[in-house]
Enzyme design. Sequence first.
Site, short mmCIF file in Angstrom:
data_model
loop_
_atom_site.label_atom_id
_atom_site.label_comp_id
_atom_site.label_asym_id
_atom_site.label_seq_id
_atom_site.Cartn_x
_atom_site.Cartn_y
_atom_site.Cartn_z
N GLU A 92 -1.01 -5.88 -15.14
CA GLU A 92 -1.73 -6.41 -16.31
C GLU A 92 -3.24 -6.19 -16.23
O GLU A 92 -3.92 -6.19 -17.25
CB GLU A 92 -1.41 -7.88 -16.52
CG GLU A 92 -1.92 -8.80 -15.43
CD GLU A 92 -1.58 -10.26 -15.68
OE1 GLU A 92 -2.40 -11.11 -15.33
OE2 GLU A 92 -0.49 -10.53 -16.23
N GLU A 141 -18.62 -5.04 11.67
CA GLU A 141 -18.09 -5.62 10.44
C GLU A 141 -16.92 -4.74 10.01
O GLU A 141 -17.10 -3.54 9.77
CB GLU A 141 -19.17 -5.66 9.36
CG GLU A 141 -20.34 -6.54 9.74
CD GLU A 141 -21.53 -6.37 8.80
OE1 GLU A 141 -21.53 -5.45 7.97
OE2 GLU A 141 -22.46 -7.19 8.91
#
Length: 183
Positions: free
Chosen positions: A140, A38
């Site tokens: 932001e 993985e």
Amino acid sequence: MKKFEEKTIRSERIYEGKIINLKVDEVNLPNGKTSKRELIEHPGAVAILAFTPENKIIMVEQYRKALERSIIEVPAGKLEKGESPETTAMRELEEETGYSADSLELIQSFSTSPGFADEVVHLFFAEGLRKAESGAVTDEDEFVELMEVTVEEAEEMMRDNRIFDAKTAFAVLWAKQRLSIEN
């Protein structure tokens, strides 16, 4: 053949995100057996060790969701597509701290978690710091607190785990070594 090389038989991307991708590779092992890996694909990042004229390290404190707490780090950021590590480092230094630098010196590039991720961080030493005209302009969704600390204060922050990530610990140890050589 590379020593202990694992040849990929099949690769399947199972997640595509804004910052990372996740894939599962089936591989042939050096002993002839097969296994699955993985793997996280990451575009890479930069980190910047920047000293003020007073020999203090510029750091940022920010919340890291994966750890469920705030930690103190050197300024850092993700490489954007087509952007060189040097360009990213200059941009991230200015965005996160409001400082710009006359020059950058590559300290070291290193893998962060080679057991499951391909991310490479490029650590730079920034010289000739000055306040940027624009000041800090964070993303932001990014909330950081700027701080300036001595190497000794940074070492204390490592001991009490306020500095908890490898890139920052590496930068602090490099800074300590550099200052001891210069003095």
